[in-house]
Design a protein around this motif. Structure first.
Motif, PDB file in Angstrom:
ATOM      1  N   SER A 214       0.824  -1.217   0.000  1.00  0.00           N
ATOM      2  CA  SER A 214       0.000   0.000   0.000  1.00  0.00           C
ATOM      3  C   SER A 214       0.854   1.260   0.000  1.00  0.00           C
ATOM      4  O   SER A 214       0.482   2.269  -0.600  1.00  0.00           O
ATOM      5  N   HIS A 215       1.989   1.203   0.698  1.00  0.00           N
ATOM      6  CA  HIS A 215       2.921   2.337   0.719  1.00  0.00           C
ATOM      7  C   HIS A 215       4.328   1.814   0.403  1.00  0.00           C
ATOM      8  O   HIS A 215       5.158   1.650   1.315  1.00  0.00           O
ATOM      9  N   PRO A 216       4.596   1.531  -0.863  1.00  0.00           N
ATOM     10  CA  PRO A 216       5.883   0.919  -1.228  1.00  0.00           C
ATOM     11  C   PRO A 216       7.067   1.825  -0.933  1.00  0.00           C
ATOM     12  O   PRO A 216       7.001   3.042  -1.114  1.00  0.00           O
ATOM     13  N   ILE A 217       8.135   1.213  -0.432  1.00  0.00           N
ATOM     14  CA  ILE A 217       9.390   1.915  -0.172  1.00  0.00           C
ATOM     15  C   ILE A 217      10.427   1.413  -1.184  1.00  0.00           C
ATOM     16  O   ILE A 217      10.688   0.211  -1.253  1.00  0.00           O
ATOM     17  N   PHE A 218      10.977   2.308  -1.946  1.00  0.00           N
ATOM     18  CA  PHE A 218      11.876   1.902  -3.029  1.00  0.00           C
ATOM     19  C   PHE A 218      13.350   1.991  -2.636  1.00  0.00           C
ATOM     20  O   PHE A 218      14.161   1.190  -3.075  1.00  0.00           O
ATOM     21  N   TYR A 219      13.678   2.975  -1.812  1.00  0.00           N
ATOM     22  CA  TYR A 219      15.061   3.102  -1.351  1.00  0.00           C
ATOM     23  C   TYR A 219      15.211   2.294  -0.075  1.00  0.00           C
ATOM     24  O   TYR A 219      14.573   2.571   0.935  1.00  0.00           O
ATOM     25  N   ARG A 220      16.060   1.274  -0.123  1.00  0.00           N
ATOM     26  CA  ARG A 220      16.285   0.402   1.032  1.00  0.00           C
ATOM     27  C   ARG A 220      17.754   0.512   1.436  1.00  0.00           C
ATOM     28  O   ARG A 220      18.629  -0.132   0.841  1.00  0.00           O
ATOM     29  N   PRO A 221      18.057   1.317   2.448  1.00  0.00           N
ATOM     30  CA  PRO A 221      19.449   1.544   2.850  1.00  0.00           C
ATOM     31  C   PRO A 221      20.204   0.262   3.187  1.00  0.00           C
ATOM     32  O   PRO A 221      21.374   0.112   2.828  1.00  0.00           O
TER      33      PRO A 221
ATOM     34  N   ALA B 244      25.536  14.086  -0.302  1.00  0.00           N
ATOM     35  CA  ALA B 244      24.277  13.612  -0.887  1.00  0.00           C
ATOM     36  C   ALA B 244      24.534  12.828  -2.168  1.00  0.00           C
ATOM     37  O   ALA B 244      23.946  11.761  -2.391  1.00  0.00           O
ATOM     38  N   LEU B 245      25.425  13.341  -3.018  1.00  0.00           N
ATOM     39  CA  LEU B 245      25.741  12.656  -4.267  1.00  0.00           C
ATOM     40  C   LEU B 245      26.498  11.357  -4.004  1.00  0.00           C
ATOM     41  O   LEU B 245      26.282  10.349  -4.692  1.00  0.00           O
ATOM     42  N   LYS B 246      27.368  11.370  -3.011  1.00  0.00           N
ATOM     43  CA  LYS B 246      28.118  10.156  -2.684  1.00  0.00           C
ATOM     44  C   LYS B 246      27.184   9.055  -2.209  1.00  0.00           C
ATOM     45  O   LYS B 246      27.358   7.880  -2.558  1.00  0.00           O
ATOM     46  N   HIS B 247      26.177   9.418  -1.427  1.00  0.00           N
ATOM     47  CA  HIS B 247      25.290   8.406  -0.841  1.00  0.00           C
ATOM     48  C   HIS B 247      24.191   7.956  -1.800  1.00  0.00           C
ATOM     49  O   HIS B 247      23.885   6.761  -1.874  1.00  0.00           O
TER      50      HIS B 247
ATOM     51  N   LEU C 293      11.454  12.657  12.810  1.00  0.00           N
ATOM     52  CA  LEU C 293      12.187  11.973  11.748  1.00  0.00           C
ATOM     53  C   LEU C 293      13.203  10.993  12.332  1.00  0.00           C
ATOM     54  O   LEU C 293      13.654  11.139  13.472  1.00  0.00           O
ATOM     55  N   ARG C 294      13.579  10.020  11.516  1.00  0.00           N
ATOM     56  CA  ARG C 294      14.501   8.985  11.933  1.00  0.00           C
ATOM     57  C   ARG C 294      15.797   9.081  11.120  1.00  0.00           C
ATOM     58  O   ARG C 294      15.820   9.634  10.017  1.00  0.00           O
ATOM     59  N   ILE C 295      16.847   8.516  11.678  1.00  0.00           N
ATOM     60  CA  ILE C 295      18.107   8.375  10.944  1.00  0.00           C
ATOM     61  C   ILE C 295      18.033   7.068  10.159  1.00  0.00           C
ATOM     62  O   ILE C 295      17.790   6.006  10.733  1.00  0.00           O
ATOM     63  N   VAL C 296      18.260   7.148   8.839  1.00  0.00           N
ATOM     64  CA  VAL C 296      18.185   5.948   8.000  1.00  0.00           C
ATOM     65  C   VAL C 296      19.533   5.601   7.362  1.00  0.00           C
ATOM     66  O   VAL C 296      19.654   4.573   6.684  1.00  0.00           O
ATOM     67  N   GLY C 297      20.541   6.446   7.579  1.00  0.00           N
ATOM     68  CA  GLY C 297      21.858   6.164   7.014  1.00  0.00           C
ATOM     69  C   GLY C 297      22.869   7.193   7.441  1.00  0.00           C
ATOM     70  O   GLY C 297      22.537   8.198   8.085  1.00  0.00           O
ATOM     71  N   GLU C 298      24.121   6.950   7.094  1.00  0.00           N
ATOM     72  CA  GLU C 298      25.188   7.897   7.381  1.00  0.00           C
ATOM     73  C   GLU C 298      26.189   7.913   6.235  1.00  0.00           C
ATOM     74  O   GLU C 298      26.295   6.952   5.461  1.00  0.00           O
ATOM     75  N   VAL C 299      26.897   9.019   6.112  1.00  0.00           N
ATOM     76  CA  VAL C 299      27.942   9.177   5.113  1.00  0.00           C
ATOM     77  C   VAL C 299      29.161   9.775   5.799  1.00  0.00           C
ATOM     78  O   VAL C 299      29.029  10.711   6.593  1.00  0.00           O
TER      79      VAL C 299
ATOM     80  N   SER D 215      18.109   2.890  13.687  1.00  0.00           N
ATOM     81  CA  SER D 215      19.174   1.923  13.442  1.00  0.00           C
ATOM     82  C   SER D 215      19.414   1.928  11.941  1.00  0.00           C
ATOM     83  O   SER D 215      18.454   1.870  11.157  1.00  0.00           O
ATOM     84  N   TYR D 216      20.665   1.953  11.534  1.00  0.00           N
ATOM     85  CA  TYR D 216      20.972   2.212  10.122  1.00  0.00           C
ATOM     86  C   TYR D 216      22.352   1.633   9.773  1.00  0.00           C
ATOM     87  O   TYR D 216      23.190   1.437  10.662  1.00  0.00           O
ATOM     88  N   PRO D 217      22.604   1.369   8.488  1.00  0.00           N
ATOM     89  CA  PRO D 217      23.902   0.821   8.090  1.00  0.00           C
ATOM     90  C   PRO D 217      25.043   1.805   8.346  1.00  0.00           C
ATOM     91  O   PRO D 217      24.886   3.009   8.152  1.00  0.00           O
ATOM     92  N   THR D 218      26.175   1.292   8.780  1.00  0.00           N
ATOM     93  CA  THR D 218      27.355   2.130   8.892  1.00  0.00           C
ATOM     94  C   THR D 218      27.812   2.539   7.497  1.00  0.00           C
ATOM     95  O   THR D 218      27.509   1.877   6.500  1.00  0.00           O
TER      96      THR D 218
END
Length: 368
Positions: free
Chosen positions: A50-57, A114-117, A169-175, A362-365
């Motif tokens: 119903s609410h698809p998420i396309f970016y999966r960190p 932003a471009l790197k990630h 908002l949540r943290i979903v990743g880091e660079v 919780s997010y990928p290093t």
């Protein structure tokens, strides 16, 4: 060199170029095949979610780690991962175009992060303040945001930590981005007559020794960002700017001197903010914010569960708990995912003794 040897070398080069052309055809076919499968994934998600998420960190982190682990050279693992980063970016753009807000303007290190990630296929939206980045993502005008949180030389970015206190908002990743400063000029710059050097105040400080050695008498002008510095010298023949590679590319500037920073190990960490909960990737961090009770030994009590359950803490920062007077909150980063039993148990124990505990994510290093 004899004529015969020259002919042999020419023939060999011709054969090698033929092999390259053949490989290029295979690469192109396989990239398009990958893109077609990505489109099929998008269709499946739209039909069944119903609410698809396309970016999966977590998925992207796993793919990039696998690329680096199986890489055999001669390209380095990181360079190979960067190539795959861009392939994944254009495939994601086919699934669902991504709008990403970042602390601007164009050409800043946050833009580079932003471009790197997310890769160059994403739509990057520059905003004037960290607060605006949070608001843009909260409102749904941007799917994700990129904000700086910590620099290895200058310390924590308080505005980013404070923004979390008033946001869901949540943290979903880091660079992690190595900060390399370049001395930039435009094609019309009269290099021998430079009388002004533009840069952000922190950048001028980080390049002080180099500037003292090479341009000791030239006026140093602090501006709002290095991107702004790069923009300004497009109109001034007697000025130079200090900025990163993205600013040089965006404004068509020439790197007269590269890597002029006094500390070559200077690195900034950026956070990716969004709405989703991220599944485990296998190499994760968890960030929490803890409101501490006002009593002696409160911080020691808060940290005790981390020791008890063998959870490694990577950082801790303190901020005022507004609007309360003389009250504080602690931002804590730890190794592991909230789904890991030891991390979950430690946070549960902290919650029993703290006034409040909130998991920021919780997010990928950082991978590359």
């Amino acid at each position: 060199m004899s004529e015969q040897q020259t002919n042999l070398d020419t023939s060999k080069i011709h054969d090698l170029r033929g092999k390259i052309d053949s490989i290029d055809e295979q690469i192109q076919r396989l990239i398009n095949e990958r893109a077609s499968i990505a489109q099929e994934v998008a269709i499946a998600k739209k039909n069944h979610e119903s609410h698809p998420i396309f970016y999966r960190p977590e998925r992207e982190a796993q793919v990039l780690k696998a690329v680096m682990e199986r890489n055999s050279g001669p390209l380095s693992g990181e360079k190979m991962a960067r190539l795959f980063r861009e392939i994944m970016s254009v495939c994601l753009e086919l699934e669902a175009p991504q709008k990403v807000a970042f602390l601007g303007p164009i050409g800043t290190f946050t833009h580079a992060a932003a471009l790197k990630h997310f890769g160059k296929a994403t739509t990057a939206i520059p905003l004037a303040t960290i607060t605006e980045v949070f608001r843009e993502v909260e409102a749904g005008s941007a799917m994700y945001g990129v904000v700086p949180v910590e620099n290895s030389s200058e310390g924590v970015v308080n505005h980013t930590l404070d923004a979390f206190l008033g946001s869901g908002l949540r943290i979903v990743g880091e660079v992690e981005l190595p900060i390399h400063h370049n001395f930039l000029v435009d094609e019309h710059t009269k290099v021998d007559l430079i009388s002004k050097i533009y840069a952000h105040q922190q950048t001028l400080a980080q390049c002080r020794q180099w500037l003292d050695s090479h341009y000791p008498t030239v006026e140093r002008v602090a501006v709002s960002s290095n991107g702004e510095a790069a923009r300004r010298i497009k109109k001034e023949w007697h000025s130079a700017a200090i900025a990163g590679g993205v600013a040089a590319a965006e404004y068509g500037l020439h790197k007269l001197h590269e890597n002029i920073e006094d500390n070559p190990n200077n690195t900034t960490r950026f956070l990716i903010i969004g709405h989703e909960t991220v599944a485990p990737s296998g190499h994760d961090k968890t960030s929490i914010v803890v409101s501490s009770p006002d009593r002696a030994g409160a911080l020691i009590d808060i940290l005790e569960p981390l020791k008890k359950y063998g959870v490694s803490m990577t950082s801790i920062e303190t901020r005022p708990e507004r609007p309360n007077k003389w009250a504080y909150v602690f931002f804590i980063d730890m190794v592991g995912h909230i789904n890991d039993e030891n991390v979950k148990n430690a946070i549960d124990d902290i919650a029993k003794i703290a006034k409040d505990v909130r998991v920021l994510g919780s997010y990928p290093t950082a991978v590359i």
